[in-house]
Structures are given as structure tokens and as C-alpha cells.
Design a protein around this motif. Structure first.
Motif, PDB file in Angstrom:
ATOM      1  N   MET A 176       1.063  -1.186   0.198  1.00 43.01           N
ATOM      2  CA  MET A 176       0.110   0.116  -0.335  1.00 43.01           C
ATOM      3  C   MET A 176       0.621   1.694   0.104  1.00 43.01           C
ATOM      4  N   THR A 177       0.029   2.317  -1.077  1.00 41.47           N
ATOM      5  CA  THR A 177       1.452   3.048  -0.692  1.00 41.47           C
ATOM      6  C   THR A 177       0.794   4.299  -0.013  1.00 41.47           C
ATOM      7  N   LYS A 178       1.663   5.042   0.518  1.00 45.92           N
ATOM      8  CA  LYS A 178       1.087   6.665   1.622  1.00 45.92           C
ATOM      9  C   LYS A 178       0.429   7.425   1.140  1.00 45.92           C
ATOM     10  N   GLU A 179      -0.468   7.079  -0.676  1.00 54.06           N
ATOM     11  CA  GLU A 179      -1.514   7.923  -0.599  1.00 54.06           C
ATOM     12  C   GLU A 179      -2.676   7.368  -0.273  1.00 54.06           C
ATOM     13  N   THR A 180      -2.593   5.875  -0.669  1.00 52.92           N
ATOM     14  CA  THR A 180      -3.361   5.267   0.037  1.00 52.92           C
ATOM     15  C   THR A 180      -3.640   4.841   1.433  1.00 52.92           C
ATOM     16  N   MET A 181      -2.860   5.378   2.121  1.00 58.14           N
ATOM     17  CA  MET A 181      -2.978   4.956   3.468  1.00 58.14           C
ATOM     18  C   MET A 181      -3.493   6.682   4.347  1.00 58.14           C
ATOM     19  N   GLU A 182      -3.325   7.678   3.389  1.00 57.99           N
ATOM     20  CA  GLU A 182      -3.360   8.638   3.785  1.00 57.99           C
ATOM     21  C   GLU A 182      -5.634   8.559   3.378  1.00 57.99           C
ATOM     22  N   GLN A 183      -6.289   8.280   2.662  1.00 60.84           N
ATOM     23  CA  GLN A 183      -7.588   7.676   2.138  1.00 60.84           C
ATOM     24  C   GLN A 183      -8.121   7.038   2.809  1.00 60.84           C
ATOM     25  N   CYS A 184      -7.362   5.929   3.285  1.00 60.51           N
ATOM     26  CA  CYS A 184      -7.681   5.038   5.048  1.00 60.51           C
ATOM     27  C   CYS A 184      -8.209   6.200   6.097  1.00 60.51           C
ATOM     28  N   LEU A 185      -7.656   7.280   6.211  1.00 56.38           N
ATOM     29  CA  LEU A 185      -6.910   8.130   7.449  1.00 56.38           C
ATOM     30  C   LEU A 185      -8.762   8.711   7.147  1.00 56.38           C
TER      31      LEU A 185
END
Ligand code: SF4
Ligand code: SF4
Length: 358
Positions: free
Chosen positions: A89-98
Motif C-alpha cells: 500500500m502507498t502512503k497516498e492510499t493510507m492517507e485516503q484510509c485515514l
């Protein structure tokens, strides 16, 4: 012999096995005893108790798969994870999860993999998610990752610092059974990791640093009673190694991915499906985990559960990616079910938190 040994250390994907393809798995689950009517399909079964279509309740748990890379290649892995899997998982997707966590009713984050700790942004994500406020923050750690490399040695302290709830697989309290399912040397490394977790306070009576273990059967049979297996584990691990933990969750092996490969290769597939169908418990259906959980894949797509993710069955509605999350649309979807779902409704039922009925 050499070739067979090597193939066991690789994922189905790396081996280019037909069963690495989700449609091959879904075909296996729909053919044979289900196609000829010997056994009812899962849809037919839940229709009997008027529970079709299966619908989600309020979202409580966001289960996020940080990637399929793992330092282990366990025989029954439903993710088909391993060192040869590169999906992360990329940081961008992690940000979307947050962002979704901040704006929804989800009170629990459940990080899984592969080995979630192997994602290079794992620690950043845990730190940010802690700031977003989580009632229960679960990391599914395979234990051996703590010992796998110097850069992971401080994970117990890191988990403690962020009050992470550690849930770890431990198929048995003996070396032989654990290593035969999870790989040579896994038992000894898991024991050392558990001792290190205990040392910082995890799993001790009264401690709010939660440490739970997951047991899944080592062959083509269903788990026994969760409470009595927990007692056996607690006694053996304490007496032999001084280890303490809080709860034991029993999980039924679902007939997908490497466990399906094992069932077919060992000639146990039909017998196992008979066992699951015979043990079908309609009371378990109302608590299956897809009813209060959403699963997010490493590339941000949404699934009813981790198992549907591995079968590439995206949620059945027009919102299919975390970046376009819409609670109302997702709440109104029907959950996609197939014969693998019998694994969640057999006996006391099974979920990532163990049995679902008393
Ligand atoms: S540790 Fe977990 S994710 Fe990794 S191979 Fe084993 S079962 Fe799969
Ligand atoms: S496998 Fe289990 S959790 Fe997933 S959709 Fe089927 S019943 Fe629900």
C-alpha cells in the motif's frame, strides 16, 4: 524432492499455479458437489433461514491490508503471501484510509497483510492513525517479523508506545505442529517474540496492552471449542516458556488460496466441504464479520471481507475504491457470498476475532 521443497517456500503466484487466479478458485468452489446438487450452495442455505441477501450493519471495523509481502510462507495462508509478493500500500492510499476513518463510524482499525510491518510506511501510518483517534487499534503481527531483522527488534516498544492491540497466529503450542504449518524455525522465533512482548507488558493479567493469539487447525478439520483450546494453550505456554497472553481466537480455515490448494492436492476438498456444510449454524450468519467490517486492499479497493478480497470480489455497488468512499451507498449494498462463506458459519462461527456465537 529439491523442487517440491522449493515450491513450498513460494507463493502460488510465484509458482504460477492455476489456483493463484481467483476465477479458478471460484470455479472450484462452484463445481463438483455444489454443481451436481449433492450439497446446497451457500445462497441456497441462507435462503432457508431467510437471511439472503446478506446486508451490512453499521461500519465498525476498517480492516486494511498493507500489502501481501511476508517474511513467512505458511502452508494455509489465505492471502498467498510471501517474500516474493511485492504488492504494497502507498502512503497516498493510507492517507485516503485515514480520511475515511476520521469521517465514519468505524471505531476499530485492523492492520493486516502479509506482514503489515514490512510496509515501509507502517510506522508513519500507525502514528497518524493514533492521532485520528481509534478505540481499538489492531496489528496482525506474525511474531517472527519482530526477530527477522534488526530494524524490527524494537517493534514491541513501538506497539506499546501506540497502545496497539497485537493479534498473532500461533497454530499450536508445540514446535512440530507450528513449524509444519508455518515453516521451519517459526515456533522458536515466535516464542522469543512472545517473551519480548511479555517483557514490555503485553499479555499480562490486568494489562491494557492486549495480546491475543489465533489458532487455526493444521489440517482438513474444524477447530474445537475455543475456550478449552485457550486453556490448553495458556497452560502449555506458561509452563514451558513462562508466556502469558489474553485471549485465544479459533479461526476456521476457509477453502481459498493455499488452503484450497492443500485440500485439492491432498484429496480432502469434498470431505472438508461436507464438514463445513454439515456444521452450518444459521445463528452464526448474523454475526459474520462482513456485516460490520470493510476490507481495504493494498491498492485501495473495497471488499466485504479479507476473503472476498483474495477472491477479487469487489463490493457490489458503484463505490469500489477508498478514494470515493460513500457510507450511504456502501450501506445499501448486498454482500457477495459463495461457498467459501461456509467457513464463517460452521459450528460456533469464525471471524478474525474468533468464534461469533457462544
Ligand atoms: S504469516 Fe500470515 S500472511 Fe504471512 S504467510 Fe503466514 S499466514 Fe500468510
Ligand atoms: S467469507 Fe465470511 S466474512 Fe466474507 S463474505 Fe463470506 S460470510 Fe462474509
Amino acid at each position: 524432492m529439491q523442487k517440491e521443497k522449493r515450491s513450498k517456500l513460494q507463493s502460488l503466484h510465484k509458482r504460477k499455479s492455476d489456483l493463484a487466479q481467483s476465477n479458478t478458485q471460484l470455479e472450484s468452489l462452484s463445481n463438483g458437489v455444489f454443481a451436481n446438487g449433492e450439497l446446497p450452495t451457500f445462497v441456497q442455505k441462507i435462503k432457508e433461514s431467510d437471511q439472503f441477501p446478506l446486508r451490512p450493519n453499521k461500519l465498525e471495523i476498517l480492516q486494511i491490508n498493507l500489502g501481501y509481502m511476508c517474511n513467512q510462507v505458511c502452508a494455509h495462508c489465505h492471502v498467498d503471501a510471501g517474500p516474493d509478493r511485492k504488492e504494497i500500500m502507498t502512503k497516498e492510499t493510507m492517507e485516503q484510509c485515514l480520511e475515511v476513518k476520521r469521517n465514519t463510524s468505524a471505531h476499530t482499525l485492523d492492520l493486516t497483510g502479509g506482514a503489515p510491518e514490512m510496509n515501509p510506511n507502517f510506522r508513519w501510518f500507525v502514528e497518524e492513525a493514533t492521532k485520528a483517534g481509534v478505540k481499538d487499534f489492531i496489528v496482525r503481527s506474525n511474531l517472527t517479523i519482530i526477530r527477522a531483522n534488526k530494524k524490527y527488534h524494537d517493534l514491541p516498544q513501538f506497539f506499546k508506545q501506540h497502545n496497539v492491540h497485537v493479534i498473532s497466529s500461533m497454530p499450536h503450542w508445540t514446535r512440530g505442529k507450528t513449524d509444519s504449518q508455518r515453516g521451519s524455525g517459526v515456533f522458536d522465533q515466535s516464542i522469543k517474540a512472545l517473551q519480548e512482548l511479555n517483557l514490555v507488558g503485553y499479555g499480562l493479567p490486568g494489562s491494557n496492552l492486549h495480546l491475543d493469539l489465533v489458532y487455526n487447525p493444521s489440517g482438513a478439520f474444524l477447530p474445537g471449542d475455543q475456550k478449552s483450546i485457550e486453556q490448553d494453550f495458556k497452560k502449555a505456554l506458561l509452563e514451558d516458556f513462562g508466556i502469558q497472553f489474553h485471549q485465544l481466537f479459533c479461526i476456521t480455515n476457509l477453502p481459498i488460496s493455499r488452503f484450497l490448494d492443500y485440500l485439492i492436492a491432498s484429496g480432502n476438498y469434498e470431505d472438508y466441504m461436507y464438514q463445513l456444510v454439515e456444521a452450518y449454524n444459521p445463528a452464526a450468519v448474523k454475526n459474520v464479520m462482513c456485516r460490520n467490517t470493510l476490507s481495504v486492499s493494498w491498492d485501495g479497493f473495497l471488499y466485504d471481507c479479507d476473503f472476498n478480497q483474495m477472491l477479487e470480489l469487489k463490493v457490489a455497488c458503484k463505490v469500489q475504491h477508498i478514494s470515493e468512499y460513500n457510507e450511504e451507498i456502501l450501506q445499501n449494498r448486498n454482500i457477495i457470498v459463495s461457498q467459501h462463506c461456509y467457513g464463517c458459519t460452521a459450528g460456533a462461527g469464525s471471524s478474525c476475532q474468533g468464534a461469533v456465537t457462544n
